[in-house]
Design a protein around this motif. Sequence first.
Motif, short mmCIF file in Angstrom:
data_model
loop_
_atom_site.label_atom_id
_atom_site.label_comp_id
_atom_site.label_asym_id
_atom_site.label_seq_id
_atom_site.Cartn_x
_atom_site.Cartn_y
_atom_site.Cartn_z
N SER A 16 -9.49 7.30 -20.28
CA SER A 16 -9.81 6.82 -21.62
C SER A 16 -8.91 5.64 -22.00
O SER A 16 -9.38 4.62 -22.53
CB SER A 16 -9.66 7.96 -22.63
OG SER A 16 -9.97 7.52 -23.93
N LEU A 17 -7.62 5.75 -21.72
CA LEU A 17 -6.69 4.67 -22.03
C LEU A 17 -6.99 3.43 -21.18
O LEU A 17 -6.96 2.29 -21.67
CB LEU A 17 -5.25 5.13 -21.82
CG LEU A 17 -4.75 6.21 -22.79
CD1 LEU A 17 -3.37 6.71 -22.37
CD2 LEU A 17 -4.71 5.68 -24.22
N PRO B 141 -2.73 -6.41 -22.12
CA PRO B 141 -3.41 -5.11 -21.99
C PRO B 141 -3.92 -4.84 -20.58
O PRO B 141 -3.96 -3.68 -20.15
CB PRO B 141 -4.58 -5.23 -22.99
CG PRO B 141 -4.13 -6.25 -23.98
CD PRO B 141 -3.32 -7.23 -23.19
N ALA B 142 -4.32 -5.88 -19.85
CA ALA B 142 -4.80 -5.69 -18.49
C ALA B 142 -3.70 -5.16 -17.58
O ALA B 142 -3.94 -4.31 -16.71
CB ALA B 142 -5.37 -6.99 -17.93
N LEU B 143 -2.49 -5.68 -17.76
CA LEU B 143 -1.38 -5.20 -16.93
C LEU B 143 -1.06 -3.74 -17.25
O LEU B 143 -0.82 -2.94 -16.35
CB LEU B 143 -0.15 -6.08 -17.17
CG LEU B 143 -0.33 -7.57 -16.83
CD1 LEU B 143 0.94 -8.35 -17.13
CD2 LEU B 143 -0.73 -7.74 -15.37
N ALA B 144 -1.09 -3.40 -18.54
CA ALA B 144 -0.86 -2.00 -18.92
C ALA B 144 -1.98 -1.11 -18.40
O ALA B 144 -1.74 -0.01 -17.88
CB ALA B 144 -0.76 -1.89 -20.44
N GLY B 145 -3.22 -1.58 -18.52
CA GLY B 145 -4.35 -0.80 -18.04
C GLY B 145 -4.34 -0.62 -16.55
O GLY B 145 -4.73 0.43 -16.03
N GLY B 146 -3.90 -1.65 -15.83
CA GLY B 146 -3.81 -1.52 -14.38
C GLY B 146 -2.85 -0.42 -13.98
O GLY B 146 -3.12 0.35 -13.05
N LEU C 226 -2.05 2.23 -15.84
CA LEU C 226 -2.66 3.51 -16.21
C LEU C 226 -3.72 3.92 -15.18
O LEU C 226 -3.82 5.09 -14.80
CB LEU C 226 -3.30 3.40 -17.59
CG LEU C 226 -2.32 3.29 -18.77
CD1 LEU C 226 -3.07 2.83 -20.02
CD2 LEU C 226 -1.63 4.62 -19.01
N CYS C 227 -4.52 2.97 -14.75
CA CYS C 227 -5.57 3.28 -13.78
C CYS C 227 -4.98 3.64 -12.42
O CYS C 227 -5.55 4.46 -11.70
CB CYS C 227 -6.54 2.10 -13.65
SG CYS C 227 -7.59 1.87 -15.10
#
Length: 399
Positions: A17-18, A171-176, A178-179
């Motif tokens: 979700s994040l 946000p993409a770096l944080a999302g990467g 998390l994923c």
Amino acid sequence: MPNHQPAVRRGLIILLSLGHACVDVYQGAVAALVPFFVAERAYTYAAAAGLVLAASLLSSVVQPLFGALTDRRPMPWLLPVSTVVGGAGVALSGVAGSYPLTLAAIALSGLGVAAFHPESARVARAASGGSHTAMGWYSLGGNIGFATAPLMVAAVVATGGLHASPLLVVPALAGGALCLAAVRATARPGYAASRSAGPRAADDWTSFVRLSGAIVCRSIVFVGLSAFIALHVRQQAGGGELAGTAALSVLYLGGAVGTVLGGALATRWDRITVVRWSYAATVLAVAGVVFVPGPLVYAFVALASAGLYVPFSLHVTLGQDYLPRRAGTAAGVTLGLTVSIGGVAAPLIGAAADASSLQTALAPLIALPALGLLLLRSLREPALPGLGGVAAEHGSARP
């Protein structure tokens, strides 16, 4: 079942979700950037809408292909990679020196978004154990990303101009990250043991095509509103850029509420009934958005948002249950092809607005939810859930 398995599922849903939020912030960012491209680069409505098309057209073709690939072989590594690619494209769009380069950067972002959704939806559905509520939370992440995109863009671009767009990669770096944690979680024994291996029902292509047609109608309405509602509300309600940004935020934040509400309603009534109610409410809501003047327009924006988003996660699970043997393909179509087709209509709306007025160009959107409702009339709840026999929240699906 060992006690640690539900915890693994919940943790994985939270991570997905994040991560979903960090990816879909870039879908929302494209629409949020439109007023700034118009103001700083003097783009016409049609040219600005072309950016929305660039973000969605590539996804409309590629996302089902990624879905078909994930049906053949799981590719969890796509999750962190696609997240970073999606953010890099938007980050580069503001510093691209020409319109073609800007289109290319936006298209790169669309490619990243396309690669993310089928695989993440497949992993989320397996982790959900057939729960509509869990899939609602997974979808909520994407809606939060959409909702925060205008605020993020305003904070960065309104203060630093389009040349500050590289900051949007954060946000993409944080999302990467998390994923990447989600990918590691899929390798844990608790996740592997939670996946069902039971027999799967036959694919129902007729119902899937009808559902997809309804989603196309919903998509055109949503993309049309998200691309132009900031400009429309500034004309309709008065005010400057903040008035338009507020309307776009209401559209996206209402979607976050609607998505969770959709999962909850589907545990009380069947999904088809909830989806039909939503499409009916959207007809009235969009009419209010287009024609009601003054601050009251914000109430209709919120209602339209709820009507468009209550069925969002239900579309995905219905599609997967109509095609239980091709869950990745179903997700690629319901999250990708049908949703992205709405972007094709955006330049047509922009051209109509250039030729007449934005209100006149948005008026045809009122009829589309009604058309979607007609397509949904003959649909029934799938006889079996698409997880190979894993019961939905209340056991077996209703007939």
